[in-house]
Scaffold this active site. Structure first.
Site, PDB file in Angstrom:
ATOM      1  N   CYS A  13       1.059  -1.013   0.260  1.00  0.00           N
ATOM      2  CA  CYS A  13       0.187  -0.244   0.247  1.00  0.00           C
ATOM      3  C   CYS A  13       0.779   1.458  -0.444  1.00  0.00           C
ATOM      4  O   CYS A  13       1.789   1.431  -1.112  1.00  0.00           O
ATOM      5  CB  CYS A  13      -0.680  -0.298   0.982  1.00  0.00           C
ATOM      6  SG  CYS A  13      -2.200   1.207   1.169  1.00  0.00           S
ATOM      7  N   GLU A  27      -1.637  -8.653   5.559  1.00  0.00           N
ATOM      8  CA  GLU A  27      -2.177  -8.956   6.875  1.00  0.00           C
ATOM      9  C   GLU A  27      -3.634  -8.603   7.228  1.00  0.00           C
ATOM     10  O   GLU A  27      -3.674  -9.006   8.183  1.00  0.00           O
ATOM     11  CB  GLU A  27      -0.972  -7.572   7.721  1.00  0.00           C
ATOM     12  CG  GLU A  27      -1.852  -6.878   7.702  1.00  0.00           C
ATOM     13  CD  GLU A  27      -1.483  -5.453   6.961  1.00  0.00           C
ATOM     14  OE1 GLU A  27      -2.085  -3.931   6.815  1.00  0.00           O
ATOM     15  OE2 GLU A  27      -1.087  -5.851   5.869  1.00  0.00           O
ATOM     16  N   HIS A  76      -3.365  -5.793   1.104  1.00  0.00           N
ATOM     17  CA  HIS A  76      -2.854  -5.827   2.590  1.00  0.00           C
ATOM     18  C   HIS A  76      -3.154  -7.227   3.250  1.00  0.00           C
ATOM     19  O   HIS A  76      -4.518  -7.623   3.717  1.00  0.00           O
ATOM     20  CB  HIS A  76      -3.890  -4.885   3.719  1.00  0.00           C
ATOM     21  CG  HIS A  76      -3.355  -3.984   3.794  1.00  0.00           C
ATOM     22  ND1 HIS A  76      -2.447  -3.112   4.329  1.00  0.00           N
ATOM     23  CD2 HIS A  76      -3.883  -2.518   3.052  1.00  0.00           C
ATOM     24  CE1 HIS A  76      -2.676  -1.524   4.300  1.00  0.00           C
ATOM     25  NE2 HIS A  76      -3.594  -1.351   3.380  1.00  0.00           N
TER      26      HIS A  76
END
Length: 213
Positions: A103, A191, A189
């Site tokens: 990002c 995560e 993302h």
């Protein structure tokens, strides 16, 4: 076990007069599951190069969060983080380290190499269907990803040394790789909750950071 350094977002805690480095706890679990050691990189170190050498980093992950102060003047900017990540990319160049930008981290790589970022719309708290632009290899499993950004990279603004791999319908670049260095950028993302499931992201991280230099 290879050691990967990860940059951290800066959060301002006005009630305590503190600027805090912080990181989503999911990053630690994700790297533990793929057998890599993850070390958070402090912002505002006096001698960052020495810190990297002492910890013998094998790779660097530029994480998400904060706007780049080169483009934004909101309260979400963190100039000390911009300086830290800029120096990390110089160090990665000198030591030929693998780099993944996530990002904001992808935006930083593009800026560092002479590209631009611009405001984008319809990319916050949503998902995107991806279109491949190249023989993907390590990105074959990604067709739809999460999206949490309001700045992005258009095809025409991509640095000359970067090759676009995946784009969205509005020609925003969602993944790229460096033409000569082991550097990659993705806008989603890993995560956070993934439409493709966690295994695709774990495989991607393993291939980027476990490859031989």
């Amino acid at each position: 076990m290879k050691i990967i350094g990860i940059s951290q977002r800066v959060e301002v805690m006005a009630q305590f007069s503190e600027r805090r480095d912080c990181l989503d706890q999911n990053w630690g679990k994700l790297f533990e599951n793929i057998g890599l050691s993850l070390i958070p990189i402090p912002n505002n170190l006096v001698d960052l190069r020495r810190w990297v050498e002492l910890h013998r980093l094998d790779g660097i992950l530029l994480s998400g969060g904060n706007d780049l102060s080169f483009y934004s003047n909101t309260i979400n900017v963190a100039p000390e983080r911009d300086r830290t990540e800029t120096e990390l990319l110089h160090i990665a160049t000198d030591y030929k380290l693998s780099v993944l930008g996530v990002c904001r981290g992808m935006q930083m790589i593009n800026h560092f190499l002479g590209g631009k970022i611009i405001p984008v719309y319809g990319h916050t708290n949503t998902s995107h269907t991806l279109k491949p632009l190249a023989k993907l290899n390590i990105l074959n499993d990604f067709s739809n990803v999460n999206s949490y950004h309001d700045w992005g990279v258009q095809l025409i603004d991509l640095a000359d040394s970067l090759e676009p791999l995946l784009i969205t319908d509005d020609y925003t670049v969602e993944a790229f790789r460096h033409k000569f260095r082991p550097w990659f950028g993705i806008m989603w993302h890993p995560e956070r909750r993934q439409i493709n499931g966690p295994s695709a992201d774990m495989a991607l991280l393993s291939k980027i950071f476990k490859q031989k230099r």
